[in-house]
Design an enzyme around this catalytic site. Structure first.
Site, short mmCIF file in Angstrom:
data_model
loop_
_atom_site.label_atom_id
_atom_site.label_comp_id
_atom_site.label_asym_id
_atom_site.label_seq_id
_atom_site.Cartn_x
_atom_site.Cartn_y
_atom_site.Cartn_z
N GLU A 1 0.85 -1.20 0.00
CA GLU A 1 0.00 0.00 0.00
C GLU A 1 0.89 1.25 0.00
O GLU A 1 2.05 1.20 0.41
CB GLU A 1 -0.91 -0.07 1.24
CG GLU A 1 -1.83 1.08 1.51
CD GLU A 1 -2.83 1.42 0.41
OE1 GLU A 1 -2.40 1.58 -0.74
OE2 GLU A 1 -4.02 1.55 0.73
N ASP A 2 0.32 2.36 -0.45
CA ASP A 2 1.09 3.60 -0.49
C ASP A 2 1.20 4.23 0.90
O ASP A 2 2.29 4.55 1.37
CB ASP A 2 0.51 4.60 -1.50
CG ASP A 2 -0.99 4.84 -1.34
OD1 ASP A 2 -1.62 4.25 -0.43
OD2 ASP A 2 -1.54 5.63 -2.13
N PHE B 1 -0.44 16.54 3.77
CA PHE B 1 -0.93 15.85 2.59
C PHE B 1 0.19 15.75 1.55
O PHE B 1 0.69 16.76 1.05
CB PHE B 1 -2.16 16.56 2.00
CG PHE B 1 -2.89 15.67 1.05
CD1 PHE B 1 -3.73 14.66 1.52
CD2 PHE B 1 -2.72 15.82 -0.32
CE1 PHE B 1 -4.38 13.81 0.64
CE2 PHE B 1 -3.37 14.97 -1.21
CZ PHE B 1 -4.21 13.97 -0.73
N ARG C 1 0.75 12.17 -9.52
CA ARG C 1 1.19 10.79 -9.25
C ARG C 1 2.52 10.49 -9.93
O ARG C 1 3.28 9.64 -9.48
CB ARG C 1 0.16 9.79 -9.78
CG ARG C 1 -1.17 9.79 -9.05
CD ARG C 1 -1.96 8.56 -9.47
NE ARG C 1 -3.37 8.61 -9.13
CZ ARG C 1 -3.90 8.23 -7.97
NH1 ARG C 1 -3.10 7.80 -7.00
NH2 ARG C 1 -5.19 8.27 -7.75
N ASP D 1 -3.35 6.11 6.49
CA ASP D 1 -3.70 7.43 7.01
C ASP D 1 -4.66 7.21 8.19
O ASP D 1 -4.22 6.91 9.30
CB ASP D 1 -4.32 8.22 5.84
CG ASP D 1 -4.65 9.66 6.16
OD1 ASP D 1 -3.91 10.28 6.94
OD2 ASP D 1 -5.65 10.17 5.62
P1 IMP Z 1 -7.02 5.70 4.95
O1 IMP Z 1 -8.15 4.79 4.60
O2 IMP Z 1 -7.50 6.97 5.61
O3 IMP Z 1 -5.90 5.06 5.72
O4 IMP Z 1 -6.45 6.24 3.59
C1 IMP Z 1 -5.78 5.48 2.76
C2 IMP Z 1 -5.72 6.08 1.36
O5 IMP Z 1 -5.95 7.50 1.32
C3 IMP Z 1 -4.34 5.89 0.84
O6 IMP Z 1 -4.21 4.62 0.25
C4 IMP Z 1 -4.20 7.03 -0.14
O7 IMP Z 1 -4.69 6.63 -1.41
C5 IMP Z 1 -5.05 8.13 0.43
N1 IMP Z 1 -4.22 9.10 1.17
C6 IMP Z 1 -4.04 9.20 2.50
N2 IMP Z 1 -3.18 10.18 2.83
C7 IMP Z 1 -2.77 10.71 1.65
C8 IMP Z 1 -1.83 11.75 1.31
O8 IMP Z 1 -1.17 12.39 2.16
N3 IMP Z 1 -1.68 11.99 -0.02
C9 IMP Z 1 -2.36 11.33 -0.99
N4 IMP Z 1 -3.21 10.33 -0.71
C10 IMP Z 1 -3.43 10.04 0.60
MG MG Z 2 -4.15 4.00 -1.68
#
Ligand code: IMP
Ligand code: MG
Length: 188
Positions: free
Chosen positions: A105-106, A158, A171, A109
């Site tokens: 995963e990237d 962000f 991206r 958050d």
């Molecule tokens: P979560 O479900 O809140 O953990 O978010 C996960 C997804 O939100 C990640 O896989 C990203 O695609 C996107 N995301 C969260 N933080 C960032 C950021 O700082 N930049 C860009 N995408 C983000």
């Molecule tokens: Mg993602």
């Protein structure tokens, strides 16, 4: 609007291409060492689209046979805050029962996406599940997620670049940075 020269929209570079690649080489070496005695190949699942750059660079640093698969899961619209709901827009191509899953995963958050996906995977009875995320923002967590391999712990900012987008842009930057506030102010 995105500038033609995307570098102009970046306020600060967080990780250069070299820093990203150096850390990814370390993660790949660690994963290779951890899985080298496993009975079966690693089933690598990349979470599109954000993890695409990380996935392709990481798997080239894993010196073992792997399976290649992807999912598209979305918890975000075109904004910088999570909606809390997770949709699977593309499922796995293969059956993962009895497989050693490595989820790539990237960024973790709030944890919403991965919390949901981990339950989703567990229901399909893989032999093991580990998570490798390039970034983690622990200060934003609303649900706990164990990360087995984490590239970098980052503050609550962000990030864009190297797969990470703002409104589907940036991206393709080879590095990771934060945008100038003016980019958000001029958003459509
Ligand atoms: P979560 O479900 O809140 O953990 O978010 C996960 C997804 O939100 C990640 O896989 C990203 O695609 C996107 N995301 C969260 N933080 C960032 C950021 O700082 N930049 C860009 N995408 C983000
Ligand atoms: Mg993602």
């Amino acid at each position: 609007m995105v500038s033609k020269d995307m570098d102009q929209d970046i306020e600060k570079v967080f990780y250069t291409e070299e820093q990203l690649q150096a850390r990814i080489a370390e993660l790949g070496a660690q994963i290779t060492a951890d899985y080298k005695d496993f009975d079966e190949e690693i089933f690598c699942v990349g979470i599109l689209k954000g993890a695409v750059m990380f996935y392709t660079d990481l798997v080239r640093q894993i010196k073992l046979p792997i399976n290649f698969d992807f999912m598209i899961a979305s918890s975000y619209g075109n904004s910088t805050s999570t909606s809390g709901t997770v949709k699977i827009l593309k499922d796995l191509d293969y059956d993962i029962e009895g497989k050693h899953l490595l989820v790539i995963e990237d960024i973790i958050d709030s944890g919403t996406t991965m919390h949901y996906l981990k339950k989703y995977f567990a229901a399909r009875k893989p032999k093991s599940v580990k998570l490798c995320s390039l970034f983690s923002k622990p200060s934003r967590r609303t649900v706990d997620v164990d990360i087995d391999y984490c590239g970098f712990t980052v503050p609550d900012e962000f990030l864009v670049g190297y797969g990470l987008d703002y409104a589907e842009k940036y991206r393709n930057l080879p590095y990771v940075g934060v945008l100038k506030p003016s980019v958000y102010q001029n958003a459509d």
